[in-house]
Design an enzyme around this catalytic site. Structure first.
Site, PDB file in Angstrom:
ATOM      1  NE  ARG E  98      -3.403   0.743  -0.457  1.00 42.56           N
ATOM      2  CZ  ARG E  98      -3.220   0.971  -1.803  1.00 42.56           C
ATOM      3  NH1 ARG E  98      -2.851   2.088  -2.398  1.00 42.56           N
ATOM      4  NH2 ARG E  98      -3.963  -0.010  -2.847  1.00 42.56           N
ATOM      5  CE  LYS E 133      -1.031  29.669  -3.540  1.00 40.53           C
ATOM      6  NZ  LYS E 133      -2.054  30.178  -4.420  1.00 40.53           N
ATOM      7  CE  LYS E 165       5.454  36.036  -2.936  1.00 43.13           C
ATOM      8  NZ  LYS E 165       3.641  35.124  -2.700  1.00 43.13           N
ATOM      9  CD  GLU E 195       3.288  38.888  -5.965  1.00 44.92           C
ATOM     10  OE1 GLU E 195       4.151  37.807  -5.831  1.00 44.92           O
ATOM     11  OE2 GLU E 195       2.219  39.617  -5.289  1.00 44.92           O
ATOM     12  CG  ASP E 216      -0.483  38.758  -8.046  1.00 44.46           C
ATOM     13  OD1 ASP E 216      -0.271  37.264  -8.294  1.00 44.46           O
ATOM     14  OD2 ASP E 216      -0.461  38.998  -7.035  1.00 44.46           O
TER      15      ASP E 216
END
Lengths: 278, 278, 278, 278, 278, 278
Positions: E98, E133, E165, E195, E216
Site C-alpha cells: 500500500r 503550493k 512581493k 511581483e 500577479d
C-alpha cells in the site's frame, strides 16, 4: 520489517547508551584487526525469544558480525544449550555483547514466564492475555515475546480497539449511552469492549451490543455467575491483579480469557551468556 | 536537563506506542472541553521513584496538565499514600495515564527492590552497586532509581571507566600487560578496574596498579582471603549471580562493594494507580 | 561501531546542509550513468585523520562509491601524497566531494596541530591533554583526531569523571567537604580531580585524597613548587591559555600533564583536494 | 525560526555529547535548589556573534534560566565588556556553561576574523564572500557569523545556484554546451556562475551568457586583464587560497568579489568566559 | 543520494503509519517462509514517476525484495503496461504494497497532470512552472515529478532566490528601495524576482534591475502590454489561479513563463495496482 | 496530544523544506522588530479543517505568533469568511505563511470533498468510509479531515484490524481456513473483515463468522443480491473505484457502507489566503 527492524530506534538508543563515546577497554587492549567467535549459551532452561532483535543489535554494531542460530524463537531449550554462534571483529563483538544480552535475556524472560502462566490453564478452554502494562519503549517487543510464550495479545494501544471503562461510563451517563456514542462516530473497524463490575452492568453491556466484556476484579463466584448469565453470547475476560496461583481457579469458572499484567511488568530475566573466544 | 528531560526521547517513543493514532474511546465518549482531576495512589508500601519522568510524560501529552506532588523521589510511603494530583483536560489525562503509570511503577519498583537489598547490608561497611544489566533504553532511568534505592552506580557504559576482563587479559597475555596497554593510551581521567578469578590474579592486579578489583564469582572463603590479601590497598568488589540471601554473608567478609544485576534485570513493579475523577 | 558510525547523525546533517534539495549543476550537466574516479591528495605535509569518517560520508551518499586507501589514520604524509582513490557514479562523487573534504581537512588539521604541540614536549615526561573546548557536535571526532596527533584525551564530558572547580568548592565550603560529598554518593567508578589555584589548596586537595589535581593558571614558579610539594603522590595537570610557546617551559617543570584548549578550538584546516576525473 | 531555532538539532546533539548521562560533579556537590548568576565576559576585543544560539542552548537545558543581554550580535566590544547575564538554577547553569561557550566563542571567532578580512578591502569596491568550506553541521551558523562580520554569503549549498566547474565543462565538451544544458532544464530561478582559468574561457563564458564568473587561482595580472575584458558586463569573483595579505592587492585590480575559505575553515576562537556566582 | 534517498525520512514515516505494530492479517495467514512475486500494472495511460522512491520503500521494508523495472521514470505508458516486477518474502511484499502504491500513484499523477498542462503550451515559447503550493513533506518529490512531466521548477523554498512581493514593497516603501535593500546584503548568488500588479510597477522593477518579473493576476490584455513593454529585457512570468483552459491564451501573449499551483495542490492520482501472486 | 501534536514531525519536516536556510527576502527587507497582523480568508465556500495543525505550524515557527480563530474545524463557511487572525513578528509570519496554508488548504479540501460525497448518501442508511489510499506521511491528518467531512474511518493501518483478501485466501486454501488461522492466533481484540467477489464467497465468509464483509468491485445487481443474502447478519461494505456518481445508486441497494479512495488520493485543495498587513 520484522520485529527486529520495527525495534531499530530502541536498539540504536540502547547501543548508544551502553557504548557512549566508545569502548575504552577494548580499544586500548584489543588490536583493531583481531577476530573473535562467541556462543550464546542458555544457562538455565527457558523458552527462547529475541533472535531477530539480537540479530539487529549485531548488525547495527557491525555488519561484519555473522551469526548462525541453532534454535528458533519460541523453542524450549534445556540448560546448557548453545543458542547460536557469532563471529567477526573482536572489538565489535565486545561492543555488542551487553546490549545483545540485555535484549535476549529480557525477551526470553517474558516468553518463559508467559509459558509458565499458560501451563496453568492447560486443559481448560480459557486463554491467557497480556495487558498494556508493558515497559515503556518495549510494547511491541514484549507483546511479541508474550505470543512466543503461548498467550494472546490484548489490544496494542489506545487506537486499535475501544475499551469503555468506568470513567467513560460516568461521563456518558450509562453503558448504553457510551456504546452508542462510540457507534455513532466509529465504523465497524474496531471492537468495542466494556469493563463491568457487576452483573447488572454485564446485562446492560450485553444489551448494548458490546463485542467483548471485561469483568473487573470480580471474585470467583462473580465470574461464575457472569459466565452463566452471558451464556456464550460474547467473549468474557477476567482481569485484575492476576497471580499464577489464581489463574487455574479463574479459568475453571468457564471464562474465555484471563489477562495478567505481571507477564510484562514484573519479569525475571532468563539467564543467557555470551562466551567469547578471541 | 534533569532525568526527565534526558529521557525525553524514550518518553516520546513510549507515548506514541501507546497512543498510536489516537485514543479511540476517549475521543468518542469524552467531550473535547471536559476537565478531570486524578490522584496517583500508592497501593502498597514503596520507595517512590520517577516523579520528574512522570512530569515529562504529562507535559509531553499536554502542557495544560498541572501536577502537584505530595512526596518526593526517594521517599518511603505507606500503602494508601496519595503521591500527587493532576488536573487538566480529561482526554489528555486519560491519554497519559497508562504511560505515566508504566514509568512510575517500574522506577518505584527498582528503587523499592534496591532498598530491600541495601537493607541486607545494614551494619556492614559494604556498599551495594548496580551493573550494566539494565533494560535497553532505560540505563539512565534505572540507574537513577537505583541511587534513590540507596545503592551506588557502577559504571554507566563502556566509555566512562576501564574494566579489564578475562578476554582482555587473554589477548594482552597478562593482567600486567593489559593494564600497561591501557595506561599507555589513556590519560588519568578514567579508573582501571580488573576482574580476577583467583588470588594469584589478585596479586598481579595489585602489583599492576589497578585502581579497583572485581572478584568474579568467588565463594565466601575466596572473598575472605582476597580481602585479607588486599588489606585495604584498593577497593574490592564481589560480583556474580548475587541474590538477596547471599548479600549479607558476602558483606560480612569485609568486602567493600557487592554488585547485583537483579536490581535492574528482574524487577517487580510497584503498585500505583491513577484514580481519575471527571 | 567505529568513529565513523558513531558520527552518522552528524554526517547526515552535514550532507543535507550541503546537498539540500539536490545538486543543480551536476544533475543538469552530468549524465545519470556517468562514472568517475577521484584521488584524495595531500596538498601540504600533514598527519592524516578522518578516513573512517570520509568512508561513511561516501557510503551515505551512495553505497556504489568504492574507496581504496593508500595511507592510514595517524600516518604522517608529505605534500603531494595520494591518500586514496574513489570510484563510482560521477554525480554521487561530486555530491559527496565538499562534505567529505570538510571532514577530512578539519580532522587532519586537528591531528597535525596536535602533533606539532606534542613535538614541543619531546624528551620531557609531560604528556599533552585536550579539553572540552571542542566544536559543538564534534566532541567525539575531535578527541579522536587529538589521539591520532599523539596527545591523550582528558574527560569526554560532565559524566565520565569528577572535576571539582572553584564554584563547587565555594558551595561546599572547602575542598575537603566537596570531595567528601562526591565520595558519599559515587562509587569508585569515577576519578576525582580537583582544580587548585594555590599551594594551600593543593595541600588540602592532597589531604582530601584527590585522584588527580589541576593547577589553574599558575606561573612557572608556582607549577615548579606544586610539583615539588606533590612529590609524585598524584598526577598533576597544568592548564590555562596554553600556547605552543609556553608548552616546553611548563613541561620542564616536571609536571605530568598539560592541557590545551586550542588543540580543538582554534584549528587550521589541513589542505586536501579531491581531484576528479570523469 | 531564527538562526538559533534552525540550529536546534545541532544544539541538542552538542548538549548530549557534553552532558552525557549527567553532570557527576554538580549533582554531587550543588544542592538541587541552589540558584546562581553568571556573566558572559569578553576577555579580548571582538565582534560578538551567537547570542540567539546561546539563548537556545540555555533554553534547551532549562527554561528556568533567564538571560539579559547587554550587547547585540554584530556589535564590536572591547576587552572586559559584559555581554550578558544569566540567572537560574545553579546545576542547570553549570550544565549549560561549556556548550554555550563553545558556540559563542566559535561564532564570535568567525565574525571577528571576517571583520579583520573585510577591513583589508576598505576603500575598494570589492566585497568579501565566504565559501562552502564550512565545518560540517555548522553551515548555517558559520554563514550567519560571516554576515555579522561584514562579508556576504556565497551559495549555501549545491541546490541554490549553479556553479559550472572544470569537471562539468569537461563532460559537457565546452562552457557553451554546459551552460546550454543547464538552461534547458532549469527555470530562471537560479543564477549560473562559471569557473574559468583563462581569458579565453572567460570570453566563452561571457558569450554563453553566464550570470557570474569565477576566476580560479589567477595571478594579479590575470585578474586585471579579466576585469578589463569583462568591462562590468557581469560580476567577477576571484578565488583560490586567499590570505589576509593577498586580499588588498587582489581587490585593487577592480574585481567585484573575492572569496576566502579560511573565514570558516581555519578559525581562531574568540575568548569569552562565563563567570558564575553561586 | 537520489530522490529516493533524500525522501528516506518521509518513507520511513509512511511505512510506520501504515504498518504500525505489524500486519495482523499476513502474520496470521502467510507462512513466514512464503515467497511471492508481484507486478506493478498501469491501469490507465500515464507518465510514470516515482520508481526510485518505490525502490526505497521496498528496500526499507526488506532488503530481500528484488525489483526489476520495465520502464523508466518519465516514460509515457499505455493502459495495461507492466511497469516492473517484485519478488521476495511474501509477508514483506504485502507489508510494502500500500505504501509503495501510495507513493507511485501520487507521483505519477503529478507527472501525468503536468504533462497534460505542458501539452497546452505546445508550439508556444512559453514554459510551465510549478509553485511552492506543494503537499507539506513532499516538496522535493512533487517538484521531481513536475520535472518528469515536462515543466520547470520555480524556486524550492524561501532560501534559494529572492521574490519581492507586495508586503515587502509596502515595508520598503517602493520596489526600488526593496531591490536596493536586497542588493546591499546579498551577494550575486541569488536571483531577484519582483511581483508586480501594474505596468507602472513593471517599469519600476525593470529600472531597479530585477532579474525576473512576476505578473500577479493580470488579465490577458495586461499581460500582452507587459510583454510589449518589457521587450525581452528580462523573463516575465504570469501567475494566479491558472487553469488548464487559461494556459494557452496566456501563453499566446508571448509571455516567457506561466506558473500553476494546481500541478501539485490538486492532483488526481494515477491508477496503478500491484498484482501479487503467492 | 491533539492531531496537531501528533503531526509535529511532519510539520517540522514541512517547515524545513520550505524555509531551508532562511527566508532570504524577508531577512533582507523586513526589519527584525517589525510586527504584522494577518487574516486567514476563505476564498470559496468550504468545510474548514486543520486549525490545530495550523496552530502547531505557527507555534513551531515562533511561539510569539498569536492566533484567534473565528470558526472551528468542521464548520461550513461561505466565501469571504475570515477564519482567524494571527499577530506577531512580521518575519515569522511570512516564514510560516506558505506552510500553514499548504496544510490548511489540503485538509479543508479533504473535508470539503468528503462532505460533497456524504451529501450523495443523504436519506439512505449507508455511511461513507475512507481507505488506506492516503498521502504517505498524512494518514492521521487526512483521516481526521475525512471525519470532519462527515464520513467514518476505515482501518488506520495493517495493525488495527484483520482484512482477509484474495491473496490470503489463496494461501490459506479457503476463506474458512483463513478465518480459522486468524482466530487461532489473535485474541478477540480485532475485527475480522473478509473481502469477497461472489455470493458463494459471501456465504462462506458468513459461515466462517466474519465480523464484517467487503464486496469487491461488484455491480449493483451483485450488491443487491449480497444485501438480501446477508439479511443484516453482519455489516456489508461496497468498494472499488467508487465515484461521486456511483455513490447514490450503490447506497440505494441497502448496503451498510461504501468506501472511496478518492476522498484522500485525489483531492482538490480548498482556496484559503493569508492576507498580511505589516
Amino acid at each position: 520489517m520484522d520485529v527486529g527492524q520495527l525495534a531499530d530506534d530502541l536498539i540504536r538508543m540502547a547501543l548508544l547508551e551502553d557504548i557512549g563515546r566508545g569502548d575504552l577497554t577494548s580499544e586500548a587492549v584489543i588490536p583493531a584487526g583481531a577476530r573473535a567467535q562467541a556462543r550464546f549459551l542458555a544457562k538455565s532452561e527457558m523458552r527462547v525469544a529475541g533472535i531477530p532483535v539480537v540479530a539487529r543489535v549485531l548488525a547495527q554494531v557491525d555488519t561484519a558480525l555473522h551469526c548462525t542460530w541453532e534454535v528458533q524463537d519460541g523453542e524450549d531449550v534445556a540448560r546448557g544449550t548453545v543458542l547460536g554462534t557469532v563471529t567477526g571483529p573482536a572489538r565489535s563483538l565486545l561492543m555488542a555483547e551487553r546490549t545483545a544480552l540485555n535484549f535476549f535475556t529480557r525477551l526470553s524472560g517474558v516468553a518463559s514466564g508467559t509459558r509458565r502462566a499458560v501451563a496453568e490453564l492447560a486443559g481448560t478452554r480459557c486463554r491467557l492475555l497480556d495487558t498494556r502494562k508493558t515497559t515503556p519503549g518495549w510494547r511491541l517487543l514484549e507483546k511479541y515475546a508474550v505470543r512466543l510464550g503461548g498467550a494472546l495479545n490484548h489490544r496494542f494501544g489506545l487506537d486499535d480497539m475501544v475499551l469503555i471503562k468506568d470513567n467513560h461510563i460516568a461521563v456518558a451517563g450509562s453503558i448504553t449511552a457510551a456504546v452508542e456514542r462510540v457507534r455513532s462516530c466509529l465504523s465497524p473497524a474496531h471492537k468495542i469492549e466494556v469493563e463491568v463490575e457487576s452483573l447488572a452492568q454485564l446485562e446492560e453491556a450485553l444489551a448494548a451490543g458490546a463485542d467483548w466484556i471485561l469483568l473487573d476484579n470480580m471474585d470467583l463466584a462473580g465470574i461464575r455467575a457472569a459466565v452463566e448469565l452471558t451464556a456464550g453470547r460474547v467473549p468474557l475476560e477476567a482481569s485484575g491483579n492476576m497471580t499464577l496461583e489464581r489463574l487455574r481457579p479463574v479459568a475453571e469458572t468457564g471464562i474465555d480469557y484471563v489477562s495478567m499484567g505481571a507477564l510484562t511488568h514484573s519479569v525475571r530475566s532468563a539467564d543467557i551468556s555470551l562466551d567469547v573466544e578471541l
